[in-house]
Scaffold this active site. Structure first.
Site, short mmCIF file in Angstrom:
data_model
loop_
_atom_site.label_atom_id
_atom_site.label_comp_id
_atom_site.label_asym_id
_atom_site.label_seq_id
_atom_site.Cartn_x
_atom_site.Cartn_y
_atom_site.Cartn_z
N GLY A 11 0.83 -1.20 0.00
CA GLY A 11 0.00 0.00 0.00
C GLY A 11 0.86 1.25 0.00
O GLY A 11 2.07 1.19 -0.16
N GLY A 12 0.21 2.38 0.18
CA GLY A 12 0.88 3.67 0.10
C GLY A 12 2.07 3.83 1.01
O GLY A 12 3.22 3.86 0.55
N GLU A 13 1.84 3.94 2.29
CA GLU A 13 2.91 4.14 3.26
C GLU A 13 3.06 2.94 4.18
O GLU A 13 3.60 3.06 5.28
CB GLU A 13 2.64 5.40 4.09
CG GLU A 13 2.66 6.66 3.27
CD GLU A 13 2.35 7.89 4.11
OE1 GLU A 13 1.99 7.76 5.29
OE2 GLU A 13 2.48 9.00 3.57
N GLU A 14 2.59 1.80 3.75
CA GLU A 14 2.64 0.60 4.58
C GLU A 14 3.57 -0.43 3.96
O GLU A 14 3.71 -0.52 2.74
CB GLU A 14 1.24 0.01 4.76
CG GLU A 14 0.31 0.93 5.52
CD GLU A 14 -1.09 0.36 5.66
OE1 GLU A 14 -1.36 -0.73 5.13
OE2 GLU A 14 -1.90 1.02 6.30
#
Length: 96
Positions: A11-14
């Site tokens: 995911g984006g910032e994971e």
């Protein structure tokens, strides 16, 4: 991390880290070293600080990989709700 551990963007910032054969207790120790090491590195580098929140589940908590990931994701949200920059372990009773 060990040589056989795997890190992937999720995911984006994971990110997801897979620790084959490790228990939740062992993973907490590793993640705490990662979390504190990151904070120390940021301080030494003189860059703006940021937090690292973790949610974890181990393979004993659910039958499928997808279920383990759902538990870990729920634990991550607990870390964020409790103020970030912490590690939360998925409750065992959610595995049923």
């Amino acid at each position: 991390m060990r040589q056989n551990d795997r890190l992937a963007r999720w995911g984006g910032e994971e990110f997801a880290i897979i620790f084959p054969g490790a228990s939740a207790a062992q993973i907490v120790e590793v993640l705490e070293r990662i979390r504190t090491g990151l904070a120390e590195a940021l301080l030494l580098a003189g860059v703006p600080p940021f937090t690292a929140s973790f949610g974890l589940a181990d393979s004993q908590m659910a039958k499928s990989f997808d279920d383990v990931m759902r538990l870990a994701d729920a634990a991550l949200y607990v870390s964020k709700e409790r103020g970030r920059d912490r590690i939360s372990v998925a409750p065992e009773q959610q595995a049923a």
